[in-house]
Scaffold this motif. Structure first.
Motif, mmCIF file in Angstrom:
data_model
loop_
_atom_site.group_PDB
_atom_site.id
_atom_site.type_symbol
_atom_site.label_atom_id
_atom_site.label_comp_id
_atom_site.label_asym_id
_atom_site.label_seq_id
_atom_site.Cartn_x
_atom_site.Cartn_y
_atom_site.Cartn_z
ATOM 1 N N ALA A 81 0.892 -1.238 0.033
ATOM 2 C CA ALA A 81 -0.090 -0.143 -0.050
ATOM 3 C C ALA A 81 0.828 1.266 0.073
ATOM 4 C CB ALA A 81 -0.780 -0.060 1.134
ATOM 5 N N ASP A 82 0.469 2.415 0.284
ATOM 6 C CA ASP A 82 0.940 3.537 0.274
ATOM 7 C C ASP A 82 2.030 3.672 1.276
ATOM 8 O OD1 ASP A 82 -0.436 5.431 -1.744
ATOM 9 O OD2 ASP A 82 -2.020 5.057 -0.309
ATOM 10 N N HIS A 83 2.000 3.156 2.279
ATOM 11 C CA HIS A 83 3.122 3.131 3.283
ATOM 12 C C HIS A 83 4.164 2.148 3.055
ATOM 13 C CE1 HIS A 83 0.760 5.648 6.463
ATOM 14 N NE2 HIS A 83 1.499 6.417 5.552
ATOM 15 N N ALA A 84 4.483 1.760 1.913
ATOM 16 C CA ALA A 84 5.125 0.669 1.443
ATOM 17 C C ALA A 84 6.672 0.803 1.606
ATOM 18 C CB ALA A 84 5.181 0.191 -0.074
ATOM 19 N N THR A 85 6.960 2.375 1.674
ATOM 20 C CA THR A 85 8.433 2.524 1.932
ATOM 21 C C THR A 85 8.849 2.662 3.279
ATOM 22 O OG1 THR A 85 7.721 5.005 1.760
ATOM 23 C CG2 THR A 85 8.765 3.638 -0.581
ATOM 24 N N LEU A 86 7.900 2.769 4.200
ATOM 25 C CA LEU A 86 8.158 2.998 5.494
ATOM 26 C C LEU A 86 8.663 1.728 6.205
ATOM 27 C CD1 LEU A 86 5.234 5.213 6.817
ATOM 28 C CD2 LEU A 86 7.481 5.793 5.698
ATOM 29 N N SER A 87 9.494 1.828 7.188
ATOM 30 C CA SER A 87 9.954 0.937 8.285
ATOM 31 C C SER A 87 8.770 0.739 9.232
ATOM 32 C CB SER A 87 11.172 1.249 8.661
ATOM 33 O OG SER A 87 11.290 0.722 9.917
ATOM 34 N N CYS A 88 8.528 -0.551 9.602
ATOM 35 C CA CYS A 88 7.775 -0.598 10.777
ATOM 36 C C CYS A 88 8.025 0.310 12.021
ATOM 37 C CB CYS A 88 7.562 -1.974 11.060
ATOM 38 S SG CYS A 88 7.516 -3.116 9.757
ATOM 39 N N GLU A 89 9.267 0.256 12.179
ATOM 40 C CA GLU A 89 9.635 1.113 13.275
ATOM 41 C C GLU A 89 9.805 2.696 13.239
ATOM 42 O OE1 GLU A 89 13.275 -1.205 13.108
ATOM 43 O OE2 GLU A 89 12.939 -1.912 15.189
ATOM 44 N N SER A 90 9.357 3.079 12.171
ATOM 45 C CA SER A 90 9.255 4.539 12.057
ATOM 46 C C SER A 90 7.778 4.950 12.554
ATOM 47 C CB SER A 90 9.246 5.055 10.409
ATOM 48 O OG SER A 90 8.325 4.474 9.762
ATOM 49 N N CYS A 91 7.057 3.927 12.817
ATOM 50 C CA CYS A 91 5.791 4.223 13.647
ATOM 51 C C CYS A 91 5.563 3.514 14.757
ATOM 52 C CB CYS A 91 4.545 3.963 12.704
ATOM 53 S SG CYS A 91 4.274 4.633 11.319
ATOM 54 N N HIS A 92 6.337 2.320 15.038
ATOM 55 C CA HIS A 92 6.086 1.787 16.167
ATOM 56 C C HIS A 92 7.614 1.900 16.918
ATOM 57 C CE1 HIS A 92 2.649 -0.411 15.330
ATOM 58 N NE2 HIS A 92 2.852 -0.617 14.067
ATOM 59 N N GLU A 93 7.525 1.254 18.045
ATOM 60 C CA GLU A 93 8.747 1.350 18.948
ATOM 61 C C GLU A 93 9.879 0.445 18.325
ATOM 62 O OE1 GLU A 93 9.321 3.419 21.783
ATOM 63 O OE2 GLU A 93 7.596 4.387 20.815
ATOM 64 N N PRO A 94 10.973 0.611 18.782
ATOM 65 C CA PRO A 94 12.270 -0.349 18.136
ATOM 66 C C PRO A 94 11.825 -1.918 18.626
ATOM 67 C CG PRO A 94 13.246 1.588 19.033
ATOM 68 C CD PRO A 94 11.827 1.737 19.335
ATOM 69 N N LEU A 95 12.331 -2.767 17.567
ATOM 70 C CA LEU A 95 12.080 -4.154 17.719
ATOM 71 C C LEU A 95 12.573 -4.805 19.231
ATOM 72 C CD1 LEU A 95 11.319 -6.859 16.399
ATOM 73 C CD2 LEU A 95 13.805 -7.062 15.955
ATOM 74 N N SER A 96 13.633 -4.087 19.724
ATOM 75 C CA SER A 96 14.196 -4.689 20.853
ATOM 76 C C SER A 96 13.270 -4.536 22.250
ATOM 77 C CB SER A 96 15.703 -4.173 21.145
ATOM 78 O OG SER A 96 15.743 -2.948 21.235
ATOM 79 N N PHE A 97 12.502 -3.412 22.255
ATOM 80 C CA PHE A 97 11.514 -3.255 23.122
ATOM 81 C C PHE A 97 10.662 -4.200 23.302
ATOM 82 C CE2 PHE A 97 11.787 1.761 23.347
ATOM 83 C CZ PHE A 97 13.214 1.575 23.366
ATOM 84 N N HIS A 98 10.209 -5.084 22.295
ATOM 85 C CA HIS A 98 9.127 -5.984 22.038
ATOM 86 C C HIS A 98 9.634 -7.280 22.050
ATOM 87 C CE1 HIS A 98 5.375 -7.371 20.238
ATOM 88 N NE2 HIS A 98 6.036 -7.605 19.046
ATOM 89 N N VAL A 99 10.717 -7.517 21.523
ATOM 90 C CA VAL A 99 11.064 -9.044 21.251
ATOM 91 C C VAL A 99 12.469 -9.401 21.942
ATOM 92 C CG1 VAL A 99 11.784 -10.675 19.721
ATOM 93 C CG2 VAL A 99 9.785 -9.297 19.059
ATOM 94 N N GLU A 100 12.651 -10.181 22.389
ATOM 95 C CA GLU A 100 13.945 -10.831 22.997
ATOM 96 C C GLU A 100 14.135 -12.309 22.909
ATOM 97 O OE1 GLU A 100 15.854 -8.967 27.129
ATOM 98 O OE2 GLU A 100 14.982 -10.930 27.514
ATOM 99 N N ASN A 101 15.410 -12.422 22.240
ATOM 100 C CA ASN A 101 15.691 -14.013 22.141
ATOM 101 C C ASN A 101 14.600 -14.612 20.985
ATOM 102 O OD1 ASN A 101 18.073 -13.504 23.493
ATOM 103 N ND2 ASN A 101 16.816 -14.264 25.438
ATOM 104 N N GLY A 102 13.957 -14.167 20.210
ATOM 105 C CA GLY A 102 12.869 -14.536 19.138
ATOM 106 C C GLY A 102 11.736 -14.803 19.929
#
Lengths: 166, 395
Positions: A81-102
């Motif tokens: 869609a239109d936001h195809a060029t955006l990284s998920c983290e430009s709207c959400h928090e960085p990955l490491s806040f959410h996921v640890e060790n998979g």
């Protein structure tokens, strides 16, 4: 105290102050000497070891497709869609806040406020001409929206803003 | 969310230097101002200022103690602050801060020490137990308060105060320099900036002392020394005239030149800053005190003391506000327009509860007064008799 017989200079305290000042100066320079980090100044105002230290730091952000594995649906929706060029983290928090060790560690906070969209889409003349921008008040009036803190999501879907018009 | 008009860049939205950066030059200004006021007595022999000679030094020290706080809060990571002392990079003017601040701190502490040495010793003699030992250590274990020793102290204080004037000018001129040397910003970039900062610092320092002096005398039930207050009002008036002229000259020059900067600055002053510049800084903050102080200075013979005291008090209160609004207009005003010189941010209001918000600012401003209260318990900051004795010794 005043009735000393010998002629005194009455500057004892001054010398003591001077001695203390001298000691303080020495301490300051000694502390500075001790605290100057190793490798500092070899190449100018810079600590050579800093680069190696930086490499040790765990990255906070994930890779560009860091969310794809676990969220294939959202990935698909955003990328087509239109936001195809955006990284998920430009709207959400960085990955490491959410996921640890998979595994998911903490819930990923989502910012549903209009400020998220305004960060990129509010009309500012300095932005590139062709970039989709709106003057928020005018846009809402035109589209018949009622201003509220999460107003943009009333009509637009965050991941596919035009395709998912409600 | 802040609104922008005209041609602005996306990164012009943020006010990077917040309320804390407004507060910092305000506090250092009070430091330098109070110090210079004390030097009027110690160096230039304005004997009528004896009642505030001691307190002004202590005020200077109390504000000096909190002056770095706004910066530490603004920058975060206070533990890194020492890096600027350990490995300064002198290509940046800001690297000088730690050193200028440190030297000035030593100087003020030394001067306070020599001014109050006698009182420390007297107090040590009266005390018992651990306090006696602490005070004895502070007195460096010599209880010499003979005439000759005090005369030596007096001389040292004179020298320190003399050295302190350029140091105070350096400390505060340096703050103005940080702004004045930013060539990208036409509202800041002028060689006049350090001088304007310096003079308004003296204004705020004297104004604070007048307010403090009157309030303290009321609380202690001691009569106000009219000579002292009249003299302070005179000095305040003089420094206000210079400050206000400089501030206006800067704007008038910009306006008269009508160079491209004026397009934004003129708009800024008449729109975003119309309240804080025209109403507060110029009218309520400068013109009214100018008239009040003129009345106090020129017509003191025709009025009763309480009225004169009140006029001086009101003028000083307004001036404290004027200097704050001047800092605000410089720091915040300089970030309200786009670097394109064609666009603006519409307003900036700091939140009450945020890291660099109003609540924090208020707390920071209260701390020096608490320090003063503590100092008041330890040392005779005011006592008329003491100040008199002090005066007699020196003459």
């Amino acid at each position: 105290m005043g009735e000393t017989v010998k002629k005194e200079r009455h500057t004892k305290h001054v010398y003591r102050v001077l001695i203390i000042l001298g000691l303080m100066t020495i301490v300051v320079f000694a502390v500075r000497y001790v605290l100057i980090p190793e490798g500092w100044g070899e190449y100018g105002n810079f600590r050579t070891g800093a680069v190696a230290d930086m490499l040790e730091i765990e990255p906070v952000h994930g890779r560009w497709d860091g969310c794809k594995k676990c969220h294939p649906d959202q990935w698909e929706a955003v990328r087509t869609a239109d936001h195809a060029t955006l990284s998920c983290e430009s709207c959400h928090e960085p990955l490491s806040f959410h996921v640890e060790n998979g595994r998911r560690k903490t819930p990923m906070p989502t910012d549903r406020s209009y400020k998220l969209c305004a960060r990129c889409h509010r009309r500012i003349q300095g932005r590139p001409e062709g970039f989709p921008q709106v003057k928020i008040d005018d846009h809402l009036e035109e589209m018949g929206g009622e201003f509220g803190p999460e107003v943009c999501l009333d009509c637009h879907a965050s991941h596919a803003p035009l395709e998912g018009l409600r | 969310m802040p609104d922008m008009t005209g041609y602005a860049f996306p990164n012009d939205i943020h006010i990077g230097w917040t309320l804390m950066v407004v507060l910092y030059p305000y506090l250092t200004g009070l430091v330098a101002g109070a110090f210079i006021c004390s030097s009027l007595y110690h160096v230039f022999g304005r004997k009528e200022l004896a009642p505030i000679a001691r307190i002004s030094l202590v005020v200077s020290a109390c504000f000096l103690a909190v002056a770095p706080l706004p910066l530490l809060i603004h920058l975060g990571h206070p533990e890194r602050a020492f890096n600027v002392l350990i490995t300064p990079n002198f290509e940046s003017a800001m690297a000088g801060f730690g050193i200028v601040f440190g030297l000035y701190l030593v100087l003020v502490m030394l001067e306070i020490y020599f001014v109050f040495r006698k009182d420390i010793i007297l107090r040590a003699r009266r005390s018992r137990g651990p306090l006696r030992w602490i005070l004895a250590a502070v007195a460096l274990f010599t209880y010499d308060i003979s005439e000759e020793a005090l005369a030596v102290d007096e001389k040292i204080v004179r020298v320190l105060a003399g050295v302190g004037i350029p140091a105070a000018c350096l400390l505060h001129g340096y703050v103005g320099f940080i702004f004045g040397a930013l060539k990208s910003n036409p509202w800041w970039s002028t060689p006049l900036m350090p001088i304007i900062f310096l003079f308004s610092a003296v204004v705020s320092g004297i104004a604070l002392l007048i307010v403090l002096y009157q309030i303290a005398m009321r609380f202690r039930g001691t009569p106000i020394d009219q000579n002292c207050l009249r003299s302070m009002a005179g000095w305040l008036w003089l420094f206000l005239i210079v400050t206000f002229s400089l501030e206006m000259l800067e704007v008038i020059t910009l306006a008269y030149e009508r160079s491209e900067e004026w397009e934004v600055i003129g708009y800024l002053l008449s729109h975003q800053l119309s309240f804080s510049f025209i109403s507060v800084q110029v009218v309520a903050g400068s013109l009214i005190p100018l008239i009040l102080l003129m009345v106090v200075v020129l017509m003191s013979g025709h009025m009763k003391a309480p009225l004169l005291n009140m006029l001086t008090f009101v003028a000083s209160g307004l001036l404290l506000m004027q200097v704050f609004s001047m800092r605000w207009n410089v720091v915040i005003g300089g970030q309200m327009f786009s670097k394109s010189l064609r666009g603006f941010r519409l307003d900036y209001v700091p939140e009450f509860f945020e890291k660099e918000g109003t609540a924090v600012a208020i707390v920071i401003c209260i701390v020096p007064f608490l320090l003063l209260l503590v100092a008041d318990r330890l040392l005779p900051l005011w006592s008329q008799a003491d100040a008199k004795a002090h005066q007699d010794e020196s003459s």
